[in-house]
Scaffold this active site. Structure first.
Site, short mmCIF file in Angstrom:
data_model
loop_
_atom_site.label_atom_id
_atom_site.label_comp_id
_atom_site.label_asym_id
_atom_site.label_seq_id
_atom_site.Cartn_x
_atom_site.Cartn_y
_atom_site.Cartn_z
N HIS A 148 -34.78 19.21 32.56
CA HIS A 148 -34.18 17.82 32.59
C HIS A 148 -34.02 17.32 33.83
O HIS A 148 -32.99 16.58 34.40
CB HIS A 148 -32.73 17.93 31.88
CG HIS A 148 -32.82 18.52 30.38
ND1 HIS A 148 -33.96 17.86 29.67
CD2 HIS A 148 -32.20 19.19 29.57
CE1 HIS A 148 -33.60 18.36 28.35
NE2 HIS A 148 -32.80 19.19 28.49
N HIS A 218 -29.40 13.37 25.34
CA HIS A 218 -29.13 14.73 24.80
C HIS A 218 -27.92 14.78 23.88
O HIS A 218 -27.01 15.74 24.41
CB HIS A 218 -29.09 15.54 26.02
CG HIS A 218 -29.38 16.99 25.71
ND1 HIS A 218 -28.79 17.90 24.85
CD2 HIS A 218 -30.74 17.73 26.15
CE1 HIS A 218 -29.35 19.04 24.88
NE2 HIS A 218 -30.44 19.07 25.60
N GLU A 354 -33.94 15.45 20.38
CA GLU A 354 -34.27 14.69 21.63
C GLU A 354 -35.71 14.00 21.44
O GLU A 354 -36.70 14.69 21.28
CB GLU A 354 -34.18 15.72 22.76
CG GLU A 354 -32.79 16.38 23.01
CD GLU A 354 -33.05 17.61 23.60
OE1 GLU A 354 -33.71 17.52 24.80
OE2 GLU A 354 -32.86 18.70 23.08
#
Length: 390
Positions: A148, A218, A354
Site C-alpha cells: 500500500h 480500503h 478493494e
C-alpha cells in the site's frame, strides 16, 4: 434478492457519477423523508502540525458518510436497514490520534481502515520493480514486500479538500522519489454521494516521469452494523471466473487460476464463512480470504460484486472499471483495536472490497499494466451503492 451479473453489463455515467444500477435501492421510509444532499465540515484535530477536517456527506435519504482530510479516510457510513433503522456499516476509529497511531503496519495496526492507499495499492514483491530498464526500490513493510505505498503512503497524507456539488475533491502531490517511486505524481480523488445512496469515488493522476500507480480505497464493511459481530453469514457474489493465487508471502505466482470447484468461487451469492475454514493452502496462507479476483468485465464501469446481510436486508453493490477486486475477510483483526462505537474488533468483523489493478503487476508483464507516462491520465471510478431488500 441478489444481483444477477452480465459480463457485458456496462453502466453509463450520469450527472451523479453513475446511471441507475440493478439493486433494490433506497428504503421507502427514507425516500418519503427525502431532503436535498448536503456537505458539512468540522475541525477534527492536527496531524504533524497540519489541521485535519471531517466532512459529512448526507444523501438526504437516510445515508451519511464521514470523510477525513487525513488519508482521505471514510470514517463512517450510516445506512438504513429494511425497516429504516440506521447504523454505521463500516469499521473505523473514533479519533484522529487512533488513525495516526494504529492504522498501518508501521504503527502496529496494519488495517488501513477506510483509507485511500497509494501510490501502489496492494503488494510489490520485495519492494523492487524495473521500469524502462531502471530498477526502483520502495519500502518493505509486509512480509518482506512493499504494501500500500510503503512507510508513508497516501493513507498518511493530509489531502487538500475542496467542496464540490454533492461531495468533495481531494488532491495531493507526491514528489519525485517519494517512497522510492519515480516522477512527481499529482493525484485527485472525488467523493460524491447522490440521492440514491450511491457513493462514487473518482480517481485521476498525472506524472512528469514514467511511473507505476494503483489507487484504491480500503473501507471495511459490515452490513449488519459496525462491531455487531463477524460477517460470516453475510453473502457475497463476485463477477470473476478466475483469481490470482499467491506464494507464502501473498505475492501472486503469475497464474490466473479458475475458481471452479474451489473456496474462491463466489459467482453465486455465498456466505462469506461458508468455506473460509476449508483446508486450502491459499486460505491457510492468508488465514482466510486476502486475494485478487480477475473480474470478467472489459474495462467499463460494471457490477463487480454484490453483498447482502440477510438479517438487516442491507445490500452493497460495487461497480468499477478496474480489472481486479481484492476481497479481504478481515483475518488479522485480532481483538486489539477499539472502533468508533467503543467496541473491540475481532477476526472477520468486517470485509474489504478493494477495486484495483492486480498485486505486483510491475513484476508481471502478463498482468494489465499499471505504468503511467507523461501526457497520460490515470482515471478510474468506483461506486458503492447501498440499498435494502426483503
Amino acid at each position: 434478492m441478489g444481483t444477477r451479473f452480465s459480463r457485458r453489463t456496462a453502466l453509463a455515467a450520469g450527472a451523479a457519477g453513475v446511471a441507475a444500477v440493478g439493486f433494490a435501492g433506497v428504503n421507502p421510509a427514507a425516500a418519503a423523508a427525502a431532503k436535498p444532499p448536503s456537505v458539512t465540515k468540522e475541525y477534527f484535530g492536527k496531524a504533524g502540525g497540519t489541521s485535519v477536517y471531517r466532512y459529512t456527506l448526507d444523501s438526504g435519504r437516510g445515508m451519511r458518510v464521514r470523510i477525513l482530510s487525513y488519508g482521505g479516510i471514510i470514517q463512517t457510513v450510516e445506512a438504513p436497514d429494511r425497516h429504516g433503522h440506521t447504523a454505521n456499516v463500516v469499521l473505523g476509529f473514533p479519533t484522529l490520534a487512533d488513525y495516526v497511531a494504529k492504522n498501518s503496519p508501521e504503527a502496529g495496526g496494519g488495517v488501513y481502515f477506510g483509507a485511500l492507499v497509494g501510490r501502489y495499492a496492494n503488494r510489490i514483491a520485495k519492494g523492487t520493480f524495473t521500469l524502462d530498464g531502471h530498477t526502483y526500490h520502495v519500502p518493505v513493510n509486509n512480509n518482506g514486500n512493499s504494501l500500500h505505498g510503503g512507510l508513508a503512503g497516501f493513507d498518511k497524507k493530509v489531502w487538500d479538500v475542496t467542496e464540490i456539488p454533492g461531495g468533495l475533491r481531494l488532491s495531493v502531490t507526491s514528489p519525485d522519489g517519494d517512497q522510492g517511486y519515480p516522477g512527481t505524481l499529482h493525484a485527485t480523488v472525488t467523493y460524491t454521494l447522490d440521492s440514491q445512496n450511491r457513493l462514487s469515488i473518482g480517481y485521476t493522476a498525472t506524472t512528469d516521469k514514467p511511473t507505476v500507480v494503483n489507487l484504491t480505497n480500503h473501507t471495511y464493511w459490515n452490513l449488519a452494523g459496525e462491531a455487531s459481530g463477524d460477517v460470516y453469514d453475510q453473502k457475497l457474489q463476485i463477477d470473476a471466473d478466475r483469481y490470482t493465487p499467491t506464494d507464502s508471502t501473498q505475492i501472486p505466482t503469475g497464474q490466473l487460476a479458475s475458481v471452479q470447484g474451489t473456496a474462491f468461487d463466489f459467482r453465486k451469492a455465498t456466505a462469506i464463512g461458508a468455506r473460509v475454514n476449508d483446508d486450502d493452502p491459499q486460505l491457510l496462507t492468508g488465514q482466510g480470504y486476502d486475494h485478487n479476483w480477475v473480474l470478467n468485465h472489459s474495462g467499463s464501469l460494471s457490477v463487480a460484486a454484490h453483498a447482502t446481510d440477510p438479517a438487516s436486508g442491507r445490500q452493497l453493490t460495487v461497480l468499477t472499471g478496474q480489472p481486479g477486486l481484492q476481497f479481504y475477510s478481515g483475518n488479522f483483526l485480532d481483538g486489539t483495536l477499539v472502533g468508533t462505537s467503543g467496541k473491540t474488533y475481532r477476526q472477520s468483523y468486517g470485509f474489504a472490497l478493494e477495486t484495483q489493478h492486480f498485486p505486483d503487476s510491475p513484476n508481471h508483464p502478463s498482468f494489465p499494466s499499471t505504468v503511467l507516462r507523461p501526457g497520460q491520465t490515470y482515471r478510474t471510478t468506483t461506486v458503492f451503492a447501498l440499498g435494502t431488500g426483503s
